[in-house]
Scaffold this active site. Structure first.
Site, mmCIF file in Angstrom:
data_model
loop_
_atom_site.group_PDB
_atom_site.id
_atom_site.type_symbol
_atom_site.label_atom_id
_atom_site.label_comp_id
_atom_site.label_asym_id
_atom_site.label_seq_id
_atom_site.Cartn_x
_atom_site.Cartn_y
_atom_site.Cartn_z
ATOM 1 N N TYR A 1 30.259 31.298 50.686
ATOM 2 C CA TYR A 1 31.547 31.068 50.017
ATOM 3 C C TYR A 1 32.563 32.125 50.427
ATOM 4 O O TYR A 1 33.681 31.829 50.844
ATOM 5 C CB TYR A 1 31.386 31.066 48.495
ATOM 6 N N ASP B 1 39.599 12.652 49.060
ATOM 7 C CA ASP B 1 38.672 13.598 49.663
ATOM 8 C C ASP B 1 39.357 14.188 50.887
ATOM 9 O O ASP B 1 39.589 13.501 51.890
ATOM 10 C CB ASP B 1 37.379 12.876 50.068
ATOM 11 N N ALA C 1 41.768 23.302 46.668
ATOM 12 C CA ALA C 1 40.568 22.474 46.799
ATOM 13 C C ALA C 1 39.518 23.134 47.697
ATOM 14 O O ALA C 1 39.713 23.276 48.899
ATOM 15 C CB ALA C 1 40.945 21.101 47.351
ATOM 16 N N ARG D 1 22.119 42.651 39.867
ATOM 17 C CA ARG D 1 22.017 41.366 40.555
ATOM 18 C C ARG D 1 22.367 41.556 42.022
ATOM 19 O O ARG D 1 23.382 42.168 42.360
ATOM 20 C CB ARG D 1 22.969 40.362 39.898
ATOM 21 N N GLU D 2 21.518 41.033 42.879
ATOM 22 C CA GLU D 2 21.729 41.192 44.316
ATOM 23 C C GLU D 2 23.083 40.615 44.728
ATOM 24 O O GLU D 2 23.456 39.520 44.315
ATOM 25 C CB GLU D 2 20.617 40.479 45.087
ATOM 26 N N PHE E 1 41.620 38.334 41.949
ATOM 27 C CA PHE E 1 40.499 39.107 41.446
ATOM 28 C C PHE E 1 39.685 38.192 40.507
ATOM 29 O O PHE E 1 39.139 37.207 40.973
ATOM 30 C CB PHE E 1 40.995 40.433 40.871
ATOM 31 N N SER F 1 40.516 35.218 47.970
ATOM 32 C CA SER F 1 39.689 35.921 46.992
ATOM 33 C C SER F 1 39.539 37.389 47.345
ATOM 34 O O SER F 1 39.529 37.761 48.525
ATOM 35 C CB SER F 1 38.305 35.262 46.947
ATOM 36 N N LYS G 1 36.320 32.069 52.867
ATOM 37 C CA LYS G 1 37.635 32.644 52.570
ATOM 38 C C LYS G 1 38.086 33.581 53.701
ATOM 39 O O LYS G 1 39.250 33.568 54.120
ATOM 40 C CB LYS G 1 37.599 33.401 51.240
ATOM 41 N N ASN H 1 34.581 18.842 41.067
ATOM 42 C CA ASN H 1 34.345 19.997 40.192
ATOM 43 C C ASN H 1 35.373 20.029 39.062
ATOM 44 O O ASN H 1 35.795 21.093 38.621
ATOM 45 C CB ASN H 1 34.404 21.296 40.997
ATOM 46 N N SER H 2 35.785 18.832 38.613
ATOM 47 C CA SER H 2 36.771 18.752 37.540
ATOM 48 C C SER H 2 36.656 17.384 36.871
ATOM 49 O O SER H 2 35.785 16.590 37.223
ATOM 50 C CB SER H 2 38.192 18.966 38.080
ATOM 51 N N LEU I 1 31.160 35.347 34.218
ATOM 52 C CA LEU I 1 30.859 36.022 32.956
ATOM 53 C C LEU I 1 31.511 35.381 31.740
ATOM 54 O O LEU I 1 30.839 35.068 30.752
ATOM 55 C CB LEU I 1 31.293 37.494 33.052
#
Length: 340
Positions: A149, A59, A83, A295-296, A178, A124, A153, A36-37, A200
């Site tokens: 996800y 990995d 990661a 949005r649900e 946040f 998170s 966490k 993802n980078s 966003l």
């Protein structure tokens, strides 16, 4: 110099944290698998700091390779673990992918260090769901996760707390972020979403530069000042500096217990419409947006009480929403001329 391992070190928050660790005098070793980078981030870090970070493509779900890597680096005195897969929508569609990656990587690291290290975990604010009381403190109840996800966490925090209870040599700080936004003032590193942004601000910047269509504001009938959802947005550079503060606290043995939790935010809620307004005012770019249905899974409003972080970490967010928006825009303009 003390050497810190940063997993996911070429990612959005990871790359900024590598820069701030260097600025604070730490030696850094990065691992990433580039899922993802981009490898180009290593060159960007070099341009910003003047140093080429030690790096290994790895990995973390490969137990044998993780064990061999850690055994070859006994000088590592702390870990900052970024990661993980992090797209909420994707996690709903592919839960097994998320549980495998996010848990195996964590467990392999803990096994490799024999549960004896200073460990900063990337958590998170999603663990709070829609809080009963705002601003939300670290003692607020953890609610049922809205996505796989978010569940990774929550469970990871539980795992770390339980392992700490029987492993006195393991010292863990879980940092509950946040909403990280913005980019480095050099405009050389920033958020680099793959595909359509799920967050966003990168959608705003991509819309403004012509890569996306109109922005959809999901709901304007919430019980908030302007009807749109409210979040606690924090500049990624401020967030990176908090990780340095967390490592310093662990290294100096100032933690009250061997498992601590801190909120990382500004302590102020900002609505979606206020973010759009701040972007337009700070950049001079007019945005095209429409109002859509709620949005649900979205919570109505959440922002953090950061009293504990300010008191115990000696850290406080300094950059306001205008700097967040202008730096994100500068990064987007850099990407247009220097595509990754």
């Amino acid at each position: 110099m003390s050497k810190i391992l940063v997993t996911g070190g070429t990612g959005f928050i990871g790359s900024h944290t590598v820069v701030e660790l260097h600025n604070a005098g730490y030696e850094v070793i990065l691992v990433d698998d580039f899922s993802n980078s981009s490898p180009k981030i290593l060159n960007q870090i070099n341009t910003i700091t003047g140093m080429t970070p030690e790096f290994e493509e790895l990995d973390l779900c490969d137990e044998a390779k993780v064990l061999a890597f850690v055994a070859a680096h006994p000088e590592i005195i702390g870990v900052i673990h970024f990661a993980a897969f992090k797209a909420v929508g994707e996690s709903v569609q592919h839960p097994l992918k998320y549980y495998r990656n996010n848990f195996y990587s964590l467990l392999n690291l803990l096994k490799a260090f024999n549960s004896a290290t200073n460990f900063v975990f990337s958590s998170s604010c999603t663990v709070y769901g829609q809080p009963d009381v705002l601003p939300v403190t670290e003692s607020a109840p953890v609610k049922k996760a809205e996505s796989p996800y978010g569940n990774t966490k929550q469970i990871a925090e539980e795992m770390l707390q339980e392992i700490c209870a029987v492993s006195p040599e393991l010292n863990v700080t879980s940092l509950r972020y946040f909403n990280p936004v913005g980019a480095h003032p050099s405009a050389l590193i920033g958020e680099l979403p793959i595909g359509v942004p799920q967050n966003l601000v990168p959608f705003i910047t991509q819309s403004a530069i012509g890569k996306r269509g109109a922005i959809t504001v999901y709901g304007n009938d919430y019980n908030t000042p302007d009807g749109s959802a409210v979040r606690d947005y924090i500049h990624v550079v401020d967030l990176a500096k908090a990780h340095v503060a967390a490592i310093k606290r662990l290294e100096s043995k100032k933690a009250e217990t061997n498992y601590e939790v801190f909120n990382l935010g500004t302590g102020t809620g900002t609505s979606v419409l206020q973010i759009i307004d701040a972007f337009e005012k700070s950049t001079g770019q007019k945005l095209d947006f429409t109002i859509g249905a709620r949005r649900e899974g979205d919570v109505e409003q959440v922002w953090g009480d950061v009293t504990k972080s300010e008191r115990d970490l000696g850290w406080k967010a300094e950059l306001d929403v205008n700097v967040m928006m202008s730096s994100a825009w500068n990064w987007e303009k850099y990407l247009k001329d220097n595509p990754f």
